[in-house]
Design a protein around this motif. Structure first.
Motif, PDB file in Angstrom:
ATOM      1  N   GLY A 129       8.652  -8.134  -6.649  1.00  0.00           N
ATOM      2  CA  GLY A 129       9.425  -7.929  -5.323  1.00  0.00           C
ATOM      3  C   GLY A 129      10.966  -7.000  -5.417  1.00  0.00           C
ATOM      4  O   GLY A 129      11.384  -7.616  -6.976  1.00  0.00           O
ATOM      5  N   ILE A 130      10.997  -6.515  -4.549  1.00  0.00           N
ATOM      6  CA  ILE A 130      12.269  -5.494  -5.259  1.00  0.00           C
ATOM      7  C   ILE A 130      12.741  -5.398  -3.462  1.00  0.00           C
ATOM      8  O   ILE A 130      13.119  -4.998  -2.857  1.00  0.00           O
ATOM      9  CB  ILE A 130      11.327  -3.881  -4.527  1.00  0.00           C
ATOM     10  N   ALA A 131      14.252  -6.123  -4.424  1.00  0.00           N
ATOM     11  CA  ALA A 131      15.374  -5.770  -2.944  1.00  0.00           C
ATOM     12  C   ALA A 131      15.861  -4.529  -2.482  1.00  0.00           C
ATOM     13  O   ALA A 131      15.823  -4.084  -3.278  1.00  0.00           O
ATOM     14  CB  ALA A 131      16.733  -6.549  -4.435  1.00  0.00           C
ATOM     15  N   VAL A 149       2.644  -5.391   0.799  1.00  0.00           N
ATOM     16  CA  VAL A 149       1.869  -6.344   1.401  1.00  0.00           C
ATOM     17  C   VAL A 149       3.408  -6.907   2.128  1.00  0.00           C
ATOM     18  O   VAL A 149       2.465  -8.200   3.136  1.00  0.00           O
ATOM     19  CB  VAL A 149       2.068  -7.019   0.586  1.00  0.00           C
ATOM     20  N   GLY A 150       4.540  -7.034   2.472  1.00  0.00           N
ATOM     21  CA  GLY A 150       5.494  -7.433   3.262  1.00  0.00           C
ATOM     22  C   GLY A 150       6.439  -7.440   2.631  1.00  0.00           C
ATOM     23  O   GLY A 150       7.024  -7.430   1.572  1.00  0.00           O
ATOM     24  N   TYR A 168       5.331  -6.599  -3.949  1.00  0.00           N
ATOM     25  CA  TYR A 168       4.196  -5.469  -3.373  1.00  0.00           C
ATOM     26  C   TYR A 168       2.837  -6.689  -4.111  1.00  0.00           C
ATOM     27  O   TYR A 168       3.551  -6.968  -5.166  1.00  0.00           O
ATOM     28  CB  TYR A 168       5.022  -4.140  -4.313  1.00  0.00           C
ATOM     29  N   GLU A 169       1.866  -5.490  -4.457  1.00  0.00           N
ATOM     30  CA  GLU A 169       0.789  -6.591  -5.161  1.00  0.00           C
ATOM     31  C   GLU A 169       0.133  -5.232  -5.597  1.00  0.00           C
ATOM     32  O   GLU A 169      -0.143  -4.099  -5.664  1.00  0.00           O
ATOM     33  CB  GLU A 169       0.065  -7.975  -4.259  1.00  0.00           C
TER      34      GLU A 169
END
Length: 172
Positions: A129-131, A149-150, A168-169
């Protein structure tokens, strides 16, 4: 491994790193929206986090140090994605680089070492997870095969405003 003009070593994190790792993380807590923690930690408060990343298994802590001074330049982790058992083959990964060590390839060295260490583990996916905004982190993750991914919109409030987190994945 060389990074800029500094020789960088990457190794598993150890208890003796706790104070320096806490200081590094606290910079991001107090100065940036990159983490959604809002209060700085003492090393003792951060100890359970360190101990949750042993030298083997799916939850790792890799530390980059200056080969000469042994100063910590950054760290990367893999941690449980979610606590329920069916998520056990998924990890959340993250990288933190000391502010003065940015743009020198330290994050790349850390992620390379982390994913090499995870290669033999029973893992299926990594998530990050990227702020937003954080172009440097987005580039790093995409370079390592993560795909967008969203976005969770306005999911965190810090410094008097709301922040989005892009997810991201990566297959492992």
């Amino acid at each position: 491994m060389r990074s800029g003009a500094t020789e960088v070593q990457v190794r598993p994190g150890v208890e003796g790193d706790l104070a320096a790792l806490t200081d590094l993380y606290n910079h991001y807590v107090s100065e940036t929206p990159i983490t959604f923690d809002t209060e700085v930690f003492t090393p003792e408060e951060r100890r359970p986090w360190l101990l949750s990343h042993p030298e083997d298994g799916p939850y790792r802590l890799m530390v980059a140090t200056d080969a000469g001074s042994q100063e910590i330049l950054g760290y990367a982790t893999s941690s449980p994605h979610r606590p329920k058992p069916a998520y056990s083959t998924s990890v959340e990964t993250t990288v933190y680089v000391a502010p003065h060590a940015g743009r020198r390839g330290v994050g790349t060295l850390l992620y390379r070492s982390l994913f090499e260490a995870l290669a033999g583990e029973d893992l299926h996916r990594a998530y990050a997870g990227i702020a937003q905004p954080n172009e440097a982190s987005t580039r790093l993750h995409e370079r390592f095969g993560f795909r967008y991914v969203g976005t969770y919109e306005q999911v965190g409030r810090k410094f008097g405003r709301y922040w989005d987190v892009a997810w991201y994945e990566k297959p492992l």
